[in-house]
Design a protein around this motif. Structure first.
Motif, PDB file in Angstrom:
ATOM      1  N   ALA A 121       0.838  -1.203   0.000  1.00  0.00           N
ATOM      2  CA  ALA A 121       0.000   0.000   0.000  1.00  0.00           C
ATOM      3  C   ALA A 121       0.870   1.250   0.000  1.00  0.00           C
ATOM      4  N   LEU A 122       0.434   2.273  -0.719  1.00  0.00           N
ATOM      5  CA  LEU A 122       1.117   3.566  -0.696  1.00  0.00           C
ATOM      6  C   LEU A 122       0.799   4.281   0.609  1.00  0.00           C
ATOM      7  N   VAL A 123       1.835   4.683   1.358  1.00  0.00           N
ATOM      8  CA  VAL A 123       1.643   5.374   2.638  1.00  0.00           C
ATOM      9  C   VAL A 123       2.668   6.497   2.751  1.00  0.00           C
ATOM     10  N   ASN A 124       2.224   7.675   3.157  1.00  0.00           N
ATOM     11  CA  ASN A 124       3.137   8.808   3.267  1.00  0.00           C
ATOM     12  C   ASN A 124       4.002   8.764   4.513  1.00  0.00           C
ATOM     13  N   TRP A 125       3.641   7.917   5.494  1.00  0.00           N
ATOM     14  CA  TRP A 125       4.481   7.864   6.679  1.00  0.00           C
ATOM     15  C   TRP A 125       5.764   7.059   6.458  1.00  0.00           C
ATOM     16  N   MET A 126       5.864   6.339   5.365  1.00  0.00           N
ATOM     17  CA  MET A 126       7.114   5.637   5.045  1.00  0.00           C
ATOM     18  C   MET A 126       8.045   6.605   4.328  1.00  0.00           C
ATOM     19  N   ASP A 127       8.399   7.705   5.033  1.00  0.00           N
ATOM     20  CA  ASP A 127       9.102   8.819   4.403  1.00  0.00           C
ATOM     21  C   ASP A 127      10.473   9.088   5.030  1.00  0.00           C
ATOM     22  N   SER A 128      11.110   8.049   5.563  1.00  0.00           N
ATOM     23  CA  SER A 128      12.402   8.237   6.225  1.00  0.00           C
ATOM     24  C   SER A 128      13.401   8.922   5.298  1.00  0.00           C
ATOM     25  N   ASN A 129      14.161   9.881   5.874  1.00  0.00           N
ATOM     26  CA  ASN A 129      15.191  10.551   5.073  1.00  0.00           C
ATOM     27  C   ASN A 129      16.451   9.693   5.033  1.00  0.00           C
ATOM     28  N   ALA A 130      17.502  10.201   4.373  1.00  0.00           N
ATOM     29  CA  ALA A 130      18.703   9.390   4.127  1.00  0.00           C
ATOM     30  C   ALA A 130      19.351   8.909   5.417  1.00  0.00           C
ATOM     31  N   ASP A 131      19.453   9.779   6.430  1.00  0.00           N
ATOM     32  CA  ASP A 131      20.073   9.393   7.692  1.00  0.00           C
ATOM     33  C   ASP A 131      19.265   8.324   8.410  1.00  0.00           C
ATOM     34  N   GLU A 132      17.937   8.486   8.401  1.00  0.00           N
ATOM     35  CA  GLU A 132      17.058   7.531   9.073  1.00  0.00           C
ATOM     36  C   GLU A 132      17.083   6.175   8.375  1.00  0.00           C
ATOM     37  N   VAL A 133      17.078   6.182   7.033  1.00  0.00           N
ATOM     38  CA  VAL A 133      17.170   4.939   6.269  1.00  0.00           C
ATOM     39  C   VAL A 133      18.507   4.245   6.545  1.00  0.00           C
ATOM     40  N   ALA A 134      19.580   5.037   6.597  1.00  0.00           N
ATOM     41  CA  ALA A 134      20.912   4.453   6.797  1.00  0.00           C
ATOM     42  C   ALA A 134      21.007   3.703   8.125  1.00  0.00           C
ATOM     43  N   LEU A 135      20.435   4.270   9.189  1.00  0.00           N
ATOM     44  CA  LEU A 135      20.474   3.593  10.487  1.00  0.00           C
ATOM     45  C   LEU A 135      19.655   2.307  10.450  1.00  0.00           C
TER      46      LEU A 135
END
Length: 337
Positions: free
Chosen positions: A294-308
Motif C-alpha cells: 500500500a502507498l503510505v506517506n508515513w514511510m518517508d524516512s530521510n537518508a540518515d534515518e534509512v541508513a540507520l
C-alpha cells in the motif's frame, strides 16, 4: 507483525516538514573563514562536503578568548526535506580543526537546483547557540570537477529568502534486531519471529515552544500498527531541553521480511498542564513510500534515518547507534483521526 494490511493504510498520510531558521544572530560579530571542499560521487549518487577547519572565529567568551564551534550544512530550498548535517563540537577554540565528511544522497539533477549553506555556530549547553558566520555556494553554477579546498570568509546572515530547515534538536539512539528469541533458554526452541529493540538515550537542543522551559518525553509506534499495544513511552523529564532518558522499548513478532515493510515513528513531546505539544520526531524505516503493497506517506524516512535502519538490518543481534536530527512531522495517528 501481521502480513495483512490494515484498512487505514489505504489512506494517504501526511509527513510534512516545517521550516524555520532560528538562533541567536545578534550576539557576536562575525569574523574568520572556513576551509572546505565539495564533491559529487556519481557511483554512490552522493554529495560530499569535507569540512576541514575554521580560522580566526569570533570569541563568544571574550574574556577567555574562546568559543565552542561546530559547522552545520543545509541544502536550500529543501523541497525534498533532506535536512541538515553537522560536525562535532570543538571545545574552547577559535581555530577548530574538523576534518569531517558530511554526506547527502541525491541525484545530480536535484543537486543542481540547490544552494549549499555552511554556517558556523557556538554550542551553548544551557542556552541558545550563537551564530558565528556562514558561506553559501550556488550549486547550479558550480564546477564539480573542482574538488580542491576552498577558503571563504564567513559573512553575516544575509537578508534573503533562503530558509534552511528548522532546527528541532536531535536524538541519540541505538537500535537492534534479534532474529530469533527464546525467552526460556534450554526449554523452548527459538521462535521464528524476532524482536526490535529501540534504546532512546537522550535528546539535545530541543526547541522552547512555550516560556523558558519544557517537560519532554518520547512516544513510539511501530507502523503500520497504531494500536494501543504498539504505543510505548518514556517517562516525562521536567524542566530540561537536554533530557537523558536511557529507555529501551521492545517490540516482538518481527520476521526478517517485516523489516522491509515497517517503520518506527519516534516523536518528542512537551507535557504541559493541559495538553502535550509535539516538538519534533523521526521515522526509522526503508523509506520506500510503501508498506505491504500500500502507498503510505508515513514511510518517508530521510537518508540518515534509512541508513540507520539498513545498518540494523545488516547487523543482526548488534546495537547500531547514531545521533539524528529531529524534524517536524505530522504523526500517523493524528492524520488517521
Amino acid at each position: 507483525m501481521s502480513k495483512s494490511v490494515p484498512s487505514f493504510l489505504q489512506n494517504e498520510l501526511s509527513g510534512s516538514v516545517m521550516t524555520m531558521y532560528s538562533g541567536d544572530y545578534g550576539g557576536v560579530e562575525v569574523q574568520g573563514n572556513i576551509q572546505f571542499s565539495i564533491n559529487y560521487v556519481q557511483k554512490l549518487r552522493e554529495f560530499h562536503i569535507f569540512v576541514a577547519q575554521c580560522r580566526d572565529l569570533a570569541a563568544v567568551d571574550p574574556k577567555r578568548g574562546r568559543s565552542d564551534p561546530y559547522v552545520k550544512s543545509y541544502l536550500v530550498p529543501d523541497k525534498a526535506k533532506i535536512g541538515k548535517r553537522k560536525t562535532s563540537v570543538k571545545k574552547k577554540t577559535l581555530n577548530p580543526i574538523f576534518n569531517e565528511l558530511l554526506r547527502y544522497r541525491l541525484r545530480m539533477e536535484h543537486l543542481r537546483t540547490q544552494t549549499l549553506i555552511l554556517s558556523v555556530w557556538h554550542h551553548d549547553t544551557f542556552g541558545r547557540n550563537s551564530f558565528l558566520g556562514e558561506v553559501d555556494v550556488d550549486l547550479s553554477k558550480w564546477d564539480f570537477d573542482h574538488t580542491q579546498m576552498n577558503y571563504l570568509a564567513l559573512k553575516s546572515r544575509p537578508t534573503s529568502s533562503l530558509q534552511p530547515s528548522d532546527d528541532r534538536g536531535e536524538m541519540k539512539l541505538a537500535i537492534r534486531f534479534l532474529p530469533q528469541v527464546s525467552h526460556s533458554p534450554g526449554k523452548d526452541p527459538p521462535s521464528n519471529k524476532g524482536e526490535v529493540h529501540i534504546w532512546v538515550k537522550d535528546c539535545k537542543n530541543l526547541p522552547l515552544i512555550r516560556g523558558a522551559t519544557i517537560n519532554p518525553y518520547v512516544k513510539c509506534f511501530v507502523l503500520p500498527d497504531m494500536s494501543r499495544k504498539s504505543r510505548q513511552k518514556t517517562r516525562v523529564l521536567r524542566s530540561t531541553v537536554e533530557p537523558v532518558f536511557n529507555h529501551t522499548m521492545v517490540y516482538d513478532g518481527f520476521r526478517q521480511e517485516d523489516l522491509k515493510e515497517a517503520c518506527v515513528e519516534l516523536t518528542v513531546w512537551d507535557r504541559d498542564k493541559l495538553a502535550s505539544n509535539l516538538l519534533g520526531g523521526l521515522r526509522l524505516g526503508p523509506g520506500t513510500g510503501r508498506s505491504y503493497g500500500a502507498l503510505v506517506n508515513w514511510m518517508d524516512s530521510n537518508a540518515d534515518e534509512v541508513a540507520l535502519w539498513e545498518r540494523m538490518m545488516t547487523s543482526p543481534n548488534e546495537w547500531v547507534e547514531d545521533v539524528l536530527p529531529l524534524r517536524m512531522l505530522t504523526t500517523a495517528k493524528t492524520v488517521m483521526k
